[in-house]
Design a protein around this motif. Structure first.
Motif, PDB file in Angstrom:
ATOM      1  N   ASP A  84       0.660  -1.271  -0.131  1.00 52.26           N
ATOM      2  CA  ASP A  84       0.135  -0.134   0.053  1.00 52.26           C
ATOM      3  C   ASP A  84       0.554   1.461  -0.156  1.00 52.26           C
ATOM      4  O   ASP A  84       1.936   1.402   0.928  1.00 52.26           O
ATOM      5  N   SER A  85       0.932   1.851  -1.255  1.00 47.23           N
ATOM      6  CA  SER A  85       1.385   3.592  -0.823  1.00 47.23           C
ATOM      7  C   SER A  85       1.571   4.355   0.203  1.00 47.23           C
ATOM      8  O   SER A  85       2.521   4.559   0.620  1.00 47.23           O
ATOM      9  N   HIS A  86       0.290   4.141   0.696  1.00 45.72           N
ATOM     10  CA  HIS A  86       0.532   5.122   2.168  1.00 45.72           C
ATOM     11  C   HIS A  86       0.330   4.390   3.300  1.00 45.72           C
ATOM     12  O   HIS A  86       0.637   4.814   4.657  1.00 45.72           O
ATOM     13  N   ARG A  87       0.299   3.403   3.528  1.00 48.04           N
ATOM     14  CA  ARG A  87      -0.057   2.293   4.832  1.00 48.04           C
ATOM     15  C   ARG A  87       1.384   1.197   4.671  1.00 48.04           C
ATOM     16  O   ARG A  87       2.047   0.944   5.866  1.00 48.04           O
ATOM     17  N   GLY A  88       2.156   0.875   4.009  1.00 50.05           N
ATOM     18  CA  GLY A  88       3.341  -0.582   3.564  1.00 50.05           C
ATOM     19  C   GLY A  88       3.076  -1.790   3.401  1.00 50.05           C
ATOM     20  O   GLY A  88       1.723  -1.488   2.162  1.00 50.05           O
ATOM     21  N   LEU A  89       3.457  -2.610   4.282  1.00 46.90           N
ATOM     22  CA  LEU A  89       4.064  -4.332   3.491  1.00 46.90           C
ATOM     23  C   LEU A  89       2.134  -3.984   4.596  1.00 46.90           C
ATOM     24  O   LEU A  89       2.586  -3.833   5.912  1.00 46.90           O
ATOM     25  N   LEU A  90       1.014  -5.336   4.224  1.00 50.38           N
ATOM     26  CA  LEU A  90      -0.152  -5.492   4.664  1.00 50.38           C
ATOM     27  C   LEU A  90      -0.333  -6.677   4.859  1.00 50.38           C
ATOM     28  O   LEU A  90       0.607  -7.174   3.778  1.00 50.38           O
ATOM     29  N   ARG A  91      -0.879  -7.244   5.227  1.00 50.41           N
ATOM     30  CA  ARG A  91      -1.124  -8.696   5.388  1.00 50.41           C
ATOM     31  C   ARG A  91      -2.636  -8.610   5.741  1.00 50.41           C
ATOM     32  O   ARG A  91      -3.011  -8.417   6.701  1.00 50.41           O
ATOM     33  N   LEU A  92      -3.375  -9.306   5.040  1.00 53.12           N
ATOM     34  CA  LEU A  92      -4.910  -9.184   4.689  1.00 53.12           C
ATOM     35  C   LEU A  92      -5.574 -10.612   4.799  1.00 53.12           C
ATOM     36  O   LEU A  92      -5.334 -11.493   4.645  1.00 53.12           O
ATOM     37  N   ASP A  93      -6.423 -11.413   6.106  1.00 50.42           N
ATOM     38  CA  ASP A  93      -7.165 -12.349   6.228  1.00 50.42           C
ATOM     39  C   ASP A  93      -8.110 -12.492   5.854  1.00 50.42           C
ATOM     40  O   ASP A  93      -9.033 -12.188   6.249  1.00 50.42           O
TER      41      ASP A  93
END
Length: 319
Positions: A84-93
């Motif tokens: 995500d350009s604004h939040r960084g590296l994410l992980r979704l369950d």
């Protein structure tokens, strides 16, 4: 800064033809596409939505990052990795719709343009940052400025983040070779895709896989047969490349104009498949009023799925 763009070398004639199947989605600019173990297609749009399209089902929103999701990857446990350009590296369950932040900053600096991600079989995550100076909404600023501000990172299973490479020219797509012996990374403004051998401590020196491309490479993926699929978002921009080696003051003046006046890429549907020896084995090059500016792609069951930033749709080509 002054910078001389690389020369442009023509590719072999396109050899992939046939009608595109267009699937409309309820949001704009589905940047990347990935497919999970159940055959569901996942994408993220410019309003922050994460959308799933199950086999035979209509698109459904599973969650919203609150930012701008770009590159995606399905992890080995079925969760979705999101740059995500604004939040960084994410992980979704997918089961709960909850997001977890994996990396929001590196060495005390917030990530500004987390771009693409891939996970190895042992859970190691590799991801790119296109530029440390601009968010996605102003990506043309990074192109106009011409600084090599992209990076490649590794996140180990224990959460440790290591910088593997800096000074990349708009680092974008990243994937692993089929045997996981190397990383393959696309640099958009450098018009090249490079292979980085993986070593015990990090990566070796990059070896160009294909360079001097006549278009700008974006996201990439590894095909079932080991070839590397490369989405080419557009043809080379003559105005931008003419300005790059000239006095920076010209580009500073251009940057003072409304952002919408910046040079725009020409919408095309363009993708190539490259062997690890750099030979182009397949190419799609077409125009479609319903779909353009292809940015992400994945092969599944002899179909090539494509995402884009020029429409509210994804596309599919029967291979």
């Amino acid at each position: 800064m002054r910078w001389q763009p690389p020369p442009s070398v023509a590719l072999p004639p396109p050899n992939l033809t046939g009608p595109l199947e267009i699937i409309d989605i309820p949001a704009h600019a589905p940047e990347d596409v990935v497919i999970d173990a159940d055959g569901a297609i996942w994408t993220g749009t410019d309003d922050g939505a994460i959308i799933r399209i199950g086999p035979g089902s209509a698109p459904e929103m599973v969650g919203n990052t609150g930012g701008r999701p770009l590159g995606l990857a399905v992890s080995r446990d079925g969760r979705l990795l999101i740059c995500d350009s604004h939040r960084g590296l994410l992980r979704l369950d997918p089961a709960t719709g909850t997001f977890e932040t994996l990396v929001s900053e590196v060495a005390g600096r917030p990530l500004r343009f987390c771009s693409n991600v891939v996970e190895s079989s042992d859970g190691t995550i590799f991801f790119t940052e296109s530029t440390s100076r601009f968010h996605y909404e102003y990506y043309k600023g990074a192109v106009l400025e011409a600084r090599a501000g992209g990076s490649l990172f590794r996140r180990d299973a224990d959460g440790t983040v290591t910088t593997l490479a800096t000074g990349l020219r708009f680092a974008n797509g990243v994937t692993l070779s089929a045997d996981e012996s190397a990383l393959v990374v696309a640099e958009t403004t450098a018009c090249r895709v490079s292979r980085y051998p993986l070593t015990g401590s990090g990566i070796g020196e990059p070896v160009p896989l294909i360079e001097n491309l006549p278009g700008y490479p974006d996201n990439i993926s590894t095909a079932p047969d080991g070839r590397i699929w490369v989405a080419l978002v557009s043809e080379r921009n003559a105005v931008g490349e003419w300005l790059a080696p000239r006095a920076p003051v010209l580009r500073r003046l251009l940057w003072k104009l409304p952002y919408s006046w910046m040079p725009n890429p020409k919408p095309v549907v363009w993708a190539i498949a490259v062997d690890l020896d750099g030979r182009v084995r397949a190419q799609l090059h077409a125009e479609d009023p319903r779909f353009g500016l292809a940015t992400g792609l994945v092969e599944h069951d002899r179909k090539l799925w494509l995402g884009c930033i020029g429409a509210s749709a994804i596309a599919c080509l029967d291979l």
